[in-house]
Scaffold this motif. Structure first.
Motif, PDB file in Angstrom:
ATOM      1  N   LEU A  18       0.854  -1.184   0.000  1.00 39.27           N
ATOM      2  CA  LEU A  18       0.000   0.000   0.000  1.00 39.27           C
ATOM      3  C   LEU A  18       0.888   1.231   0.000  1.00 39.27           C
ATOM      4  O   LEU A  18       1.790   1.331   0.847  1.00 39.27           O
ATOM      5  CB  LEU A  18      -0.907   0.024   1.235  1.00 39.27           C
ATOM      6  CG  LEU A  18      -1.981  -1.071   1.343  1.00 39.27           C
ATOM      7  CD1 LEU A  18      -1.404  -2.373   1.861  1.00 39.27           C
ATOM      8  CD2 LEU A  18      -3.119  -0.583   2.234  1.00 39.27           C
ATOM      9  N   ILE A  19       0.659   2.104  -0.934  1.00 42.30           N
ATOM     10  CA  ILE A  19       1.394   3.361  -0.965  1.00 42.30           C
ATOM     11  C   ILE A  19       0.415   4.451  -0.561  1.00 42.30           C
ATOM     12  O   ILE A  19      -0.581   4.715  -1.248  1.00 42.30           O
ATOM     13  CB  ILE A  19       1.993   3.627  -2.358  1.00 42.30           C
ATOM     14  CG1 ILE A  19       3.047   2.561  -2.662  1.00 42.30           C
ATOM     15  CG2 ILE A  19       2.624   5.019  -2.407  1.00 42.30           C
ATOM     16  CD1 ILE A  19       3.590   2.603  -4.071  1.00 42.30           C
ATOM     17  N   ILE A  20       0.688   5.023   0.615  1.00 35.61           N
ATOM     18  CA  ILE A  20      -0.241   6.000   1.186  1.00 35.61           C
ATOM     19  C   ILE A  20       0.307   7.385   0.875  1.00 35.61           C
ATOM     20  O   ILE A  20       1.292   7.835   1.469  1.00 35.61           O
ATOM     21  CB  ILE A  20      -0.387   5.797   2.716  1.00 35.61           C
ATOM     22  CG1 ILE A  20      -0.608   4.311   3.032  1.00 35.61           C
ATOM     23  CG2 ILE A  20      -1.520   6.662   3.251  1.00 35.61           C
ATOM     24  CD1 ILE A  20      -1.839   3.704   2.394  1.00 35.61           C
ATOM     25  N   ASN A  21      -0.362   8.031  -0.041  1.00 35.12           N
ATOM     26  CA  ASN A  21       0.126   9.292  -0.577  1.00 35.12           C
ATOM     27  C   ASN A  21       0.140  10.402   0.483  1.00 35.12           C
ATOM     28  O   ASN A  21      -0.848  10.603   1.186  1.00 35.12           O
ATOM     29  CB  ASN A  21      -0.775   9.680  -1.751  1.00 35.12           C
ATOM     30  CG  ASN A  21       0.017  10.378  -2.844  1.00 35.12           C
ATOM     31  OD1 ASN A  21       1.243  10.476  -2.764  1.00 35.12           O
ATOM     32  ND2 ASN A  21      -0.684  10.848  -3.848  1.00 35.12           N
ATOM     33  N   ARG A  22       1.240  11.113   0.571  1.00 31.91           N
ATOM     34  CA  ARG A  22       1.421  12.275   1.455  1.00 31.91           C
ATOM     35  C   ARG A  22       1.112  11.977   2.918  1.00 31.91           C
ATOM     36  O   ARG A  22       0.684  12.863   3.651  1.00 31.91           O
ATOM     37  CB  ARG A  22       0.564  13.450   0.960  1.00 31.91           C
ATOM     38  CG  ARG A  22       1.180  14.103  -0.296  1.00 31.91           C
ATOM     39  CD  ARG A  22       0.261  15.095  -0.805  1.00 31.91           C
ATOM     40  NE  ARG A  22      -1.023  14.440  -0.836  1.00 31.91           N
ATOM     41  CZ  ARG A  22      -2.167  14.955  -1.177  1.00 31.91           C
ATOM     42  NH1 ARG A  22      -2.233  16.127  -1.471  1.00 31.91           N
ATOM     43  NH2 ARG A  22      -3.290  14.294  -1.205  1.00 31.91           N
ATOM     44  N   MET A  23       1.256  10.732   3.312  1.00 34.16           N
ATOM     45  CA  MET A  23       1.124  10.410   4.736  1.00 34.16           C
ATOM     46  C   MET A  23       2.458   9.805   5.161  1.00 34.16           C
ATOM     47  O   MET A  23       2.783   8.683   4.799  1.00 34.16           O
ATOM     48  CB  MET A  23      -0.015   9.422   4.985  1.00 34.16           C
ATOM     49  CG  MET A  23      -0.331   9.267   6.481  1.00 34.16           C
ATOM     50  SD  MET A  23      -1.473   7.905   6.797  1.00 34.16           S
ATOM     51  CE  MET A  23      -2.995   8.605   6.210  1.00 34.16           C
ATOM     52  N   THR A  24       3.252  10.620   5.888  1.00 33.19           N
ATOM     53  CA  THR A  24       4.603  10.176   6.219  1.00 33.19           C
ATOM     54  C   THR A  24       4.779   9.985   7.722  1.00 33.19           C
ATOM     55  O   THR A  24       5.799   9.481   8.165  1.00 33.19           O
ATOM     56  CB  THR A  24       5.638  11.214   5.724  1.00 33.19           C
ATOM     57  OG1 THR A  24       5.267  12.495   6.239  1.00 33.19           O
ATOM     58  CG2 THR A  24       5.678  11.258   4.202  1.00 33.19           C
ATOM     59  N   ASP A  25       3.788  10.385   8.489  1.00 31.71           N
ATOM     60  CA  ASP A  25       3.899  10.285   9.944  1.00 31.71           C
ATOM     61  C   ASP A  25       3.706   8.843  10.395  1.00 31.71           C
ATOM     62  O   ASP A  25       2.632   8.263  10.176  1.00 31.71           O
ATOM     63  CB  ASP A  25       2.852  11.210  10.583  1.00 31.71           C
ATOM     64  CG  ASP A  25       2.797  11.025  12.095  1.00 31.71           C
ATOM     65  OD1 ASP A  25       3.857  10.684  12.676  1.00 31.71           O
ATOM     66  OD2 ASP A  25       1.697  11.185  12.662  1.00 31.71           O
ATOM     67  N   PRO A  26       4.716   8.252  11.059  1.00 32.55           N
ATOM     68  CA  PRO A  26       4.633   6.834  11.447  1.00 32.55           C
ATOM     69  C   PRO A  26       3.424   6.550  12.335  1.00 32.55           C
ATOM     70  O   PRO A  26       2.791   5.504  12.181  1.00 32.55           O
ATOM     71  CB  PRO A  26       5.932   6.595  12.206  1.00 32.55           C
ATOM     72  CG  PRO A  26       6.865   7.653  11.744  1.00 32.55           C
ATOM     73  CD  PRO A  26       6.017   8.835  11.415  1.00 32.55           C
ATOM     74  N   ALA A  27       3.080   7.476  13.224  1.00 35.08           N
ATOM     75  CA  ALA A  27       1.960   7.223  14.142  1.00 35.08           C
ATOM     76  C   ALA A  27       0.657   7.122  13.365  1.00 35.08           C
ATOM     77  O   ALA A  27      -0.175   6.235  13.590  1.00 35.08           O
ATOM     78  CB  ALA A  27       1.885   8.344  15.185  1.00 35.08           C
ATOM     79  N   GLN A  28       0.508   8.010  12.393  1.00 30.93           N
ATOM     80  CA  GLN A  28      -0.688   8.007  11.554  1.00 30.93           C
ATOM     81  C   GLN A  28      -0.761   6.716  10.734  1.00 30.93           C
ATOM     82  O   GLN A  28      -1.819   6.096  10.599  1.00 30.93           O
ATOM     83  CB  GLN A  28      -0.613   9.214  10.607  1.00 30.93           C
ATOM     84  CG  GLN A  28      -1.914   9.946  10.464  1.00 30.93           C
ATOM     85  CD  GLN A  28      -1.798  11.098   9.475  1.00 30.93           C
ATOM     86  OE1 GLN A  28      -0.690  11.605   9.215  1.00 30.93           O
ATOM     87  NE2 GLN A  28      -2.927  11.515   8.932  1.00 30.93           N
ATOM     88  N   LEU A  29       0.396   6.334  10.210  1.00 35.36           N
ATOM     89  CA  LEU A  29       0.454   5.116   9.396  1.00 35.36           C
ATOM     90  C   LEU A  29       0.125   3.894  10.245  1.00 35.36           C
ATOM     91  O   LEU A  29      -0.564   2.973   9.798  1.00 35.36           O
ATOM     92  CB  LEU A  29       1.850   4.963   8.758  1.00 35.36           C
ATOM     93  CG  LEU A  29       2.164   5.962   7.619  1.00 35.36           C
ATOM     94  CD1 LEU A  29       3.656   5.986   7.311  1.00 35.36           C
ATOM     95  CD2 LEU A  29       1.357   5.616   6.367  1.00 35.36           C
ATOM     96  N   LEU A  30       0.616   3.906  11.486  1.00 35.50           N
ATOM     97  CA  LEU A  30       0.339   2.778  12.382  1.00 35.50           C
ATOM     98  C   LEU A  30      -1.149   2.664  12.677  1.00 35.50           C
ATOM     99  O   LEU A  30      -1.706   1.572  12.732  1.00 35.50           O
ATOM    100  CB  LEU A  30       1.110   2.960  13.699  1.00 35.50           C
ATOM    101  CG  LEU A  30       2.483   2.309  13.756  1.00 35.50           C
ATOM    102  CD1 LEU A  30       3.173   2.660  15.069  1.00 35.50           C
ATOM    103  CD2 LEU A  30       2.370   0.789  13.621  1.00 35.50           C
ATOM    104  N   ARG A  31      -1.815   3.820  12.847  1.00 33.69           N
ATOM    105  CA  ARG A  31      -3.249   3.789  13.125  1.00 33.69           C
ATOM    106  C   ARG A  31      -4.017   3.206  11.942  1.00 33.69           C
ATOM    107  O   ARG A  31      -4.923   2.392  12.104  1.00 33.69           O
ATOM    108  CB  ARG A  31      -3.754   5.209  13.451  1.00 33.69           C
ATOM    109  CG  ARG A  31      -3.484   5.617  14.890  1.00 33.69           C
ATOM    110  CD  ARG A  31      -4.346   6.814  15.301  1.00 33.69           C
ATOM    111  NE  ARG A  31      -4.029   8.021  14.545  1.00 33.69           N
ATOM    112  CZ  ARG A  31      -3.012   8.847  14.839  1.00 33.69           C
ATOM    113  NH1 ARG A  31      -2.237   8.596  15.891  1.00 33.69           N
ATOM    114  NH2 ARG A  31      -2.784   9.925  14.115  1.00 33.69           N
ATOM    115  N   LEU A  32      -3.592   3.607  10.759  1.00 33.59           N
ATOM    116  CA  LEU A  32      -4.234   3.078   9.552  1.00 33.59           C
ATOM    117  C   LEU A  32      -4.024   1.563   9.461  1.00 33.59           C
ATOM    118  O   LEU A  32      -4.962   0.792   9.198  1.00 33.59           O
ATOM    119  CB  LEU A  32      -3.666   3.769   8.300  1.00 33.59           C
ATOM    120  CG  LEU A  32      -4.116   3.216   6.951  1.00 33.59           C
ATOM    121  CD1 LEU A  32      -5.633   3.291   6.800  1.00 33.59           C
ATOM    122  CD2 LEU A  32      -3.445   3.985   5.809  1.00 33.59           C
TER     123      LEU A  32
END
Lengths: 196, 342
Positions: free
Chosen positions: B247-261
Motif C-alpha cells: 500500500l502506498i499511502i500518498n502524502r502520509m509520512t507520519d509513522p503514528a498516523q500510518l500505524l493507526r491506519l
C-alpha cells in the motif's frame, strides 16, 4: 475484403519498392494499420484507401500498379505457393486458360471466405480467347492481366493480352495465343519442394 | 443387362487406366499402363513374372494368378516386391473367357509421396482421376494452415506482450507489481512524501489448504475490498504476490498516523470471511516505512525495509504492524492493534 488480398498489396509494395515505401503508403492511407494479416477480414474501404495512396506515392496509373501486382503474385519467390496452385490448373497454357472458369471455386475451396470474381473463358478463334471477369472487385481484371501474362511466360507460351474495356457482364480481356510453346517455360513438379 | 464385351484398344486403356496390368494364365505380365511402368523404370514390365515384381498384400494367400482370375471382381492390395514404396490399391477381374486377369491400380492415400518419389505429372493420371485436384487442395490447405499458424504465433506473442504491459491484477482488480514499480518510481522522482506498507496475510495458506483455492481466491477479493475501503482514492494498493500486498499511502509520512491506519486494516482483516456457509479466518502482518526515514528515498531500499519490518511483525506473533526504524535498528511496534477498534 479478405486479408489475403490486402496482405498481397502490402507484400507487393514492400517487395517491389521497399519497406519504406510501404510504410509511406500505409501512413498516407490513414487507416491505422501498417501490417495486414492474411487470415483476417478487413473493410473493403481499406483496400481502396491503400491503393489510392499507392497511386499517389508511386506516381503511376492504378491499372499499371494492379497489373504489376498480378505479375508479382505469380513470379516473386515469396508468392511461389500461388504460382504452384495456379499451375495445377493444367499442363499447358491453353489448359490453364480453361481452368480459369474454376478459379473462383478453387479459391473458395482453398480458403473459404475468399470470394474472387467469377471468370469465364470464351473461344473466339482457334488461337483467340476472351476472358470475362465478373464485376464485384474493381480492378481485378488488371491484376488478372498481370497474372495471365506471367503465367504465359511460366508455361513458355507467347501471348498478346489486351483489356477491351467493360461491358455489362464485366471486364473483357482478349488473349491471343501466338505460340503455345515459344520457350520451354518453367518446370512444374506436382510434388512441392522437389528440387528442379 | 447386356453382357456384351466392350472392345477397347490397349492405348485407350493407357489413357483411361494408366495403372492397369494384364496378367496371363502363366502368371506373366502382358501389358502394363504407363504410370505403373514409371514405378519400375529399370525393368520393362512386359513378360515379367507378376508375382516376382509384385507382392500380394491382400489377399495374402492366393494360389497363383489363376486363383485371382477365379474371382469375378475383387479388391487387391499390392506392394513392389523388395522395394518398399507405396502400397497399391485396386481391383482384379477375369478378362472375358480367357485365362487372363485384368488389374487396375491406384496409389490410395500414399499418392502424395508417390507423386514426389516418382516425379509424376498430371499426364500420369486419368483425366477423370481427382488426384490432381486432391494435390491442389492438399497444397492449398497446407499453405493456408501455415499462414494460420503464423497468425496464431503472432497473436500469442501479442498476448504475452499485452499481459506484460498490463497493470491490473486480474483476480482482485488491484494494481500489480509492475504498476507498483511505476508508481513508486514516479512518486520518488516527484519527491512526494508517502508511507509504504507491506502487508502479508496470516493463515492464508490454511484457508487454501482447508477450503481449496476457490476459497483462497474469494478471501483475496474480500481483502482487496477491505484495503480499498480503508484507503483513499489517491493511495495505491497492489497485490505483488500470492497473498502479499503493498500500500502506498500518498502524502502520509507520519509513522503514528500510518500505524493507526495499519491497525484499522488488521482489525478488519481479523473479521471472519464467509465462504459457502463456512468461515475463513485470517489476519494480516504489516511492515511500514515512510519517505521521511530517508535522505534520498529509493524504491528498492524502501521495499526491503518494509519487508524487514513485516518480518518482525510475523516473528512477534502475527496480526500486528511494525514501523521500520532505521536510526537504531529497533522497531516501534503496535501490539494487539485489533483491540483498538473492537
Amino acid at each position: 475484403m479478405h486479408g489475403l488480398i490486402n496482405r498481397s498489396v502490402q507484400c507487393f509494395i514492400r517487395d517491389t519498392y521497399g519497406p519504406r515505401m510501404w510504410q509511406q503508403v500505409a501512413l498516407d492511407a490513414r487507416i491505422g494499420i501498417d501490417d495486414f494479416e492474411a487470415m483476417l477480414n478487413y473493410d473493403d474501404d481499406l483496400t481502396f484507401k491503400v491503393l489510392t495512396a499507392a497511386r499517389a506515392a508511386l506516381d503511376k496509373p492504378i491499372e499499371t500498379i494492379l497489373e504489376d501486382m498480378g505479375t508479382y503474385l505469380v513470379s516473386h519467390p515469396t508468392t511461389e505457393a500461388l504460382r504452384r496452385l495456379l499451375r495445377f490448373g493444367g499442363e499447358t497454357f491453353v489448359d490453364f486458360l480453361y481452368s480459369l472458369d474454376d478459379l473462383s471455386d478453387r479459391a473458395r475451396l482453398a480458403l473459404p471466405g475468399l470470394d474472387l470474381p467469377a471468370l469465364e473463358l470464351h473461344e473466339k478463334t482457334t488461337t483467340g480467347y476472351q476472358v470475362l471477369c465478373a464485376p464485384g472487385m474493381p480492378g481485378f481484371a488488371y491484376v488478372m492481366i498481370g497474372i495471365l501474362r506471367t503465367m504465359a511466360d511460366d508455361y513458355g507460351a507467347l501471348v498478346v493480352l489486351e483489356h477491351q474495356g467493360q461491358c455489362e457482364a464485366g471486364d473483357c480481356i482478349d488473349v491471343s495465343l501466338l505460340e503455345a510453346a515459344f520457350t520451354t517455360g518453367r518446370r512444374f513438379e506436382l510434388a512441392a519442394g522437389v528440387a528442379i | 443387362m447386356s453382357a456384351d464385351p466392350i472392345c477397347l484398344a490397349g492405348e485407350a486403356f493407357d489413357v483411361l487406366m494408366p495403372m492397369h496390368l494384364v496378367v496371363n494364365g502363366r502368371g506373366l505380365i502382358e501389358r502394363a499402363g504407363p504410370t505403373l511402368a514409371k514405378l519400375l523404370p529399370d525393368i520393362p514390365l512386359k513378360d515379367q513374372i507378376f508375382l516376382d515384381v509384385f507382392e500380394l498384400r491382400r489377399p495374402r494367400r492366393v494360389e497363383g494368378v489363376t486363383a485371382l482370375a477365379a474371382r469375378k471382381c475383387a479388391r487387391v492390395q499390392l506392394a513392389l516386391r523388395g522395394r518398399g514404396g507405396p502400397v497399391l490399391k485396386g481391383f482384379v477381374t477375369a478378362l472375358g473367357d480367357s485365362d487372363r486377369v485384368f488389374l487396375n491400380l491406384s496409389f490410395g492415400i500414399s499418392v502424395i509421396d508417390a507423386v514426389r518419389d516418382f516425379r509424376l505429372t498430371a499426364g500420369d493420371f486419368s483425366p477423370t482421376d481427382l488426384t490432381i485436384e486432391m494435390l491442389y487442395l492438399f497444397e492449398a490447405k497446407t499453405a493456408v494452415l501455415e499462414e494460420s499458424h503464423k497468425l496464431n504465433q503472432r497473436l500469442q506473442a501479442a498476448r504475452i506482450a499485452a499481459e506484460e504491459q498490463a497493470f491490473t491484477d486480474t483476480l482482485t482488480g488491484l494494481k500489480n507489481r509492475r504498476a507498483m514499480d511505476h508508481v513508486l518510481e514516479r512518486l520518488i522522482a516527484a519527491q512526494t512524501g508517502f508511507g509504504l506498507m507491506h502487508l502479508d496475510l496470516d493463515f492464508f495458506k490454511d484457508v487454501n489448504d482447508t477450503f481449496g483455492h476457490a476459497a483462497g481466491d474469494h478471501v483475496l477479493q474480500a481483502v482487496a475490498q477491505v484495503l480499498v475501503s480503508e484507503t483513499r482514492g489517491e493511495d495505491m494498493i497492489a497485490r505483488i504476490g500470492g497473498d502479499e500486498f503493498v500500500l502506498i499511502i500518498n502524502r502520509m509520512t507520519d509513522p503514528a498516523q500510518l500505524l493507526r491506519l495499519a491497525a484499522r486494516i488488521i482489525a478488519r482483516l481479523r473479521a471472519p470471511i464467509p465462504y459457502q456457509g463456512r468461515m475463513c479466518h485470517i489476519s494480516g502482518s504489516i511492515g511500514i516505512v515512510s519517505t521521511d526515514f530517508y535522505d534520498t528515498p529509493g524504491a528498492g531500499r524502501m521495499l526491503a525495509d518494509a519487508d524487514a519490518a513485516l518480518y518482525v511483525s510475523k516473528h512477534r506473533g502475527r496480526g500486528r504492524a511494525t514501523v521500520f526504524d532505521r536510526a537504531d535498528g529497533s522497531h516501534r511496534q503496535l501490539k494487539e492493534s485489533h483491540k483498538e477498534h473492537d
